[in-house]
Design a protein around this motif. Structure first.
Motif, PDB file in Angstrom:
ATOM      1  N   UNK A   1      22.247  61.272  43.942  1.00 15.07           N
ATOM      2  CA  UNK A   1      21.712  60.803  42.661  1.00 15.07           C
ATOM      3  C   UNK A   1      20.372  60.090  42.841  1.00 15.07           C
ATOM      4  N   UNK A   2      19.542  60.194  41.827  1.00 14.38           N
ATOM      5  CA  UNK A   2      18.258  59.507  41.855  1.00 14.38           C
ATOM      6  C   UNK A   2      18.467  58.033  41.523  1.00 14.38           C
ATOM      7  N   UNK A   3      17.442  57.251  41.698  1.00 12.27           N
ATOM      8  CA  UNK A   3      17.527  55.825  41.387  1.00 12.27           C
ATOM      9  C   UNK A   3      17.853  55.619  39.907  1.00 12.27           C
ATOM     10  N   UNK A   4      17.247  56.417  39.050  1.00 11.32           N
ATOM     11  CA  UNK A   4      17.495  56.309  37.611  1.00 11.32           C
ATOM     12  C   UNK A   4      18.951  56.642  37.268  1.00 11.32           C
ATOM     13  N   UNK A   5      19.496  57.678  37.897  1.00 10.48           N
ATOM     14  CA  UNK A   5      20.893  58.048  37.666  1.00 10.48           C
ATOM     15  C   UNK A   5      21.834  56.949  38.140  1.00 10.48           C
ATOM     16  N   UNK A   6      21.503  56.334  39.281  1.00  5.63           N
ATOM     17  CA  UNK A   6      22.325  55.224  39.774  1.00  5.63           C
ATOM     18  C   UNK A   6      22.317  54.046  38.804  1.00  5.63           C
TER      19      UNK A   6
ATOM     20  N   UNK B   1      25.661  52.644  37.176  1.00  7.82           N
ATOM     21  CA  UNK B   1      26.039  51.291  37.584  1.00  7.82           C
ATOM     22  C   UNK B   1      24.981  50.295  37.082  1.00  7.82           C
ATOM     23  N   UNK B   2      25.011  49.945  35.801  1.00  8.14           N
ATOM     24  CA  UNK B   2      23.958  49.104  35.237  1.00  8.14           C
ATOM     25  C   UNK B   2      23.901  47.677  35.835  1.00  8.14           C
ATOM     26  N   UNK B   3      24.998  47.179  36.370  1.00  8.73           N
ATOM     27  CA  UNK B   3      25.024  45.831  36.916  1.00  8.73           C
ATOM     28  C   UNK B   3      24.626  45.776  38.383  1.00  8.73           C
ATOM     29  N   UNK B   4      24.365  46.914  38.965  1.00 10.41           N
ATOM     30  CA  UNK B   4      24.036  47.002  40.375  1.00 10.41           C
ATOM     31  C   UNK B   4      22.527  47.159  40.530  1.00 10.41           C
TER      32      UNK B   4
END
Length: 77
Positions: free
Chosen positions: A63-68, A72-75
């Motif tokens: 996954x790309x950084x944007x997908x991550x 996982x919005x809190x990560x």
């Protein structure tokens, strides 16, 4: 040919391509009942194989950084 179809079906299910087993069944049924020539059925199955391979490559791609961030919005990435 049966091993080929079993592997194709298993790979499609593994990558959550739920419409593929129905397509395979439809193609095989058409050949059995004489509504399609085996050569054309083989071409269709080869196209399905390529579709499954493309999906497999998409699953294996990290996954790309944007997908991550979306997953996982809190990560913090």
């Amino acid at each position: 040919m049966i091993g080929y179809l079993q592997e194709l079906r298993a790979r499609a299910v593994k990558f959550e391509m739920t419409e593929i087993p129905a397509k395979i069944d439809s193609i095989v049924e058409a050949v059995i009942y004489g509504h399609a020539l085996p050569a054309y059925a083989r071409e269709e199955l080869d196209l399905i194989w390529l579709e499954v391979e493309a999906e497999e490559e998409a699953w294996l791609e990290p996954p790309t950084e944007e997908e991550l961030k979306l997953l996982h919005p809190n990560f913090d990435v």
